[in-house]
Design an enzyme around this catalytic site. Structure first.
Site, PDB file in Angstrom:
ATOM      1  N   TRP A   1       0.836  -1.202   0.000  1.00  0.00           N
ATOM      2  CA  TRP A   1       0.000   0.000   0.000  1.00  0.00           C
ATOM      3  C   TRP A   1       0.869   1.249   0.000  1.00  0.00           C
ATOM      4  O   TRP A   1       0.540   2.249  -0.647  1.00  0.00           O
ATOM      5  CB  TRP A   1      -0.905   0.004   1.231  1.00  0.00           C
ATOM      6  CG  TRP A   1      -1.751   1.235   1.364  1.00  0.00           C
ATOM      7  CD1 TRP A   1      -2.996   1.434   0.848  1.00  0.00           C
ATOM      8  CD2 TRP A   1      -1.412   2.451   2.056  1.00  0.00           C
ATOM      9  NE1 TRP A   1      -3.461   2.689   1.163  1.00  0.00           N
ATOM     10  CE2 TRP A   1      -2.506   3.339   1.908  1.00  0.00           C
ATOM     11  CE3 TRP A   1      -0.306   2.870   2.770  1.00  0.00           C
ATOM     12  CZ2 TRP A   1      -2.510   4.613   2.468  1.00  0.00           C
ATOM     13  CZ3 TRP A   1      -0.304   4.141   3.329  1.00  0.00           C
ATOM     14  CH2 TRP A   1      -1.397   4.991   3.181  1.00  0.00           C
ATOM     15  N   HIS A   2       1.994   1.204   0.723  1.00  0.00           N
ATOM     16  CA  HIS A   2       2.846   2.381   0.822  1.00  0.00           C
ATOM     17  C   HIS A   2       3.551   2.719  -0.490  1.00  0.00           C
ATOM     18  O   HIS A   2       3.913   3.884  -0.699  1.00  0.00           O
ATOM     19  CB  HIS A   2       3.902   2.184   1.916  1.00  0.00           C
ATOM     20  CG  HIS A   2       3.385   2.440   3.297  1.00  0.00           C
ATOM     21  ND1 HIS A   2       2.761   1.466   4.047  1.00  0.00           N
ATOM     22  CD2 HIS A   2       3.388   3.561   4.066  1.00  0.00           C
ATOM     23  CE1 HIS A   2       2.408   1.982   5.218  1.00  0.00           C
ATOM     24  NE2 HIS A   2       2.760   3.248   5.256  1.00  0.00           N
ATOM     25  N   GLY A   3       3.770   1.755  -1.348  1.00  0.00           N
ATOM     26  CA  GLY A   3       4.428   2.079  -2.602  1.00  0.00           C
ATOM     27  C   GLY A   3       4.487   0.892  -3.535  1.00  0.00           C
ATOM     28  O   GLY A   3       4.571  -0.261  -3.098  1.00  0.00           O
TER      29      GLY A   3
END
Length: 511
Positions: A366-368
């Protein structure tokens, strides 16, 4: 439009004055909705269409899921009855009697409910997947095909990531899922639902708000007398200080080191890594503080997003205090459903550990859209599993609880710093170089960063600890109004003196 920019301050003052000047609650909500769209469109007006698409889809999905549910065993009988009724009525009569209430009172069977939920999942995750992950999957597939001896190249696209798409996508998805599960009553007002999605203080970087928390606030008229001005102004100033004075001033130092880590000493590596984790925390928690404060000044309450995570005595506690709204979202909508897939008696430790690892891998992804984020999430998943096993083993020895807490705080922070390299650096050769310097004090070069910056960490730790222990809690309520005004003005003057000249974009805008 960054919260620390003066143009945002003028923008918010205008919103605030007109908002409270309006007398009717519906007019205030309409004003907030218009301003929220202007706020989001300031980055790129074209992406307003994506925000509106998610809003329209999930609004209608919610309406359809609000229809009464019927058992699939009697669905066939209802279809036969409806056919008889349709044969008895003329087309004009049906048109005349059609209404939203009639449609929404028409029963819905379970397969139909699942179909509407699937529509929400496909649209929202499809948009998120295309804009955020298309190039990642295209590159990964090309590399895999080359590895297998098939030199096939999949073209990537020049895709601009819409600001905040990860946040508002999760927010609208939580509404559809909760409506499907019957945990929230779908809202009838399209404009209220639009404001829930687009509410500007938390639109682009959270906190992720649940419908069950926000909808009741939309239905309650606001009163200026109920606003805790001192608390909101103080919280905004704290957030501004974190972002403008700490995070933005540390940003050049962090960038300087991570651009060429191979030329610096191990001491410089330690300073840069610690500076980075402080920068990220002050950046994101500072945004959350300002978002909560802005919402509070408008009469709305947003959930807490950070709770002093760096004073956690173990990794589980840290993730319960860091980005709280995301972690609880992943727990409620990914981890819990995975756990419930098996009966209670079949939920082994291996099964639970697997689900924890899946949870953190999803968090990293989700973060990258890059493998180093996935590895970062995986490392924290492993750490959570290890801590869970360790806790069960050490539980009988309660006499060592205080010692474990004392030792646990620096060890947890050390682990968070060591893993942060995978969050900051995308090149694996550079990651290995930084990890060797941080873990084994290996100095690849002889250059030094500004070592004097390390002394700043000491007063920051003391200030943070004082806030953690609530040494200054509610001081703004205990002094006279004129004293608060004078003291607040002095703090503003001091903070502006140390604020970075060039405001930096919020780190989490890229997510």
């Amino acid at each position: 439009m960054v919260f620390t920019e003066f143009r945002f301050l003028f923008f918010f003052i205008l919103i605030f004055c007109i908002y409270w000047a309006l007398q009717k609650h519906n007019h205030r909500k309409t004003w907030l909705l218009v301003c929220s769209y202007i706020f989001y469109g300031a980055w790129d007006w074209r992406f307003l269409s994506l925000l509106l698409l998610s809003t329209v889809v999930d609004y209608f999905v919610g309406l359809m899921l609000s229809r009464p549910q019927v058992d699939s065993s009697i669905a066939g009988q209802q279809i036969q009855i409806s056919e008889v009724v349709e044969n008895k009525e003329t087309k004009n009569e049906w048109i005349n009697t059609f209404s939203w209430d009639a449609l929404l009172n028409k029963p819905l069977n379970q397969p139909q409910r699942q179909a509407w939920l699937t529509l929400s999942l496909v649209v929202n995750l499809g948009l998120l997947g295309f804009f955020k992950y298309y190039n990642f999957f295209a590159d990964s597939a090309s590399e895999l095909l080359v590895f297998l001896g098939l030199p096939v190249s999949i073209n990537t696209l020049e895709i601009i990531l819409p600001a905040g798409i990860s946040f508002y996508t999760f927010q609208t998805l939580s509404y559809s899922i909760d409506a499907y599960l019957g945990k929230v009553k779908p809202i009838r007002s399209f404009w209220d639902f639009s404001l829930f999605v687009a509410f500007f203080p938390q639109l682009v970087a959270g906190p992720i708000v649940r419908a069950s928390t926000f909808f009741p606030q939309l239905l309650t008229p606001k009163s200026l007398n109920e606003v805790d001005f001192r608390a909101c102004l103080t919280l905004f100033l704290v957030g501004y200080f974190k972002k403008a004075c700490i995070s933005d001033n540390l940003s050049p130092l962090v960038d300087q080191y991570f651009t060429n880590p191979e030329i610096y000493t191990a001491l410089s590596c330690w300073i840069a890594v610690i500076a980075f984790v402080i920068q990220v925390y002050c950046d994101f928690s500072g945004y959350s503080d300002m978002a909560i404060a802005c919402a509070g000044l408008l009469g709305y309450k947003l959930p807490l997003n950070f709770n002093f995570p760096y004073f956690s005595s173990n990794i589980t506690q840290l993730w319960q205090r860091w980005h709280i709204t995301l972690f609880t979202w992943l727990r409620d909508y990914i981890y819990t459903p995975l756990i419930k897939m098996r009966p209670r008696e079949q939920r082994t430790e291996i099964f639970r550990s697997r689900n924890i690892l899946i949870l953190m891998l999803v968090s990293g992804f989700w973060h990258g859209a890059a493998w180093h984020f996935v590895i970062w999430g995986g490392l924290h998943g492993i750490a959570l599993i290890v801590h869970k096993q360790w806790s069960s083993w050490i539980a009988p020895y309660k006499q060592f609880q205080t010692l474990r807490n004392i030792i646990g705080i620096p060890l947890t922070f050390y682990w968070f710093c060591a893993s942060a390299t995978f969050f900051r650096v995308s090149d694996f050769s550079s990651i290995i170089q930084v990890e060797k310097s941080f873990l084994f004090f290996n100095s690849p070069g002889s250059e030094n960063l500004n070592i004097q910056i390390g002394w700043i960490f000491i007063p920051l730790i003391i200030m943070h600890w004082a806030a953690y222990k609530s040494w200054f809690a509610d001081w703004w309520h205990k002094i006279p109004k004129w004293s608060f005004a004078v003291f607040y003005g002095m703090l503003v003057s001091i903070i502006l003196r140390f604020a970075a000249i060039n405001p930096q974009p919020f780190v989490y805008f890229q997510f």
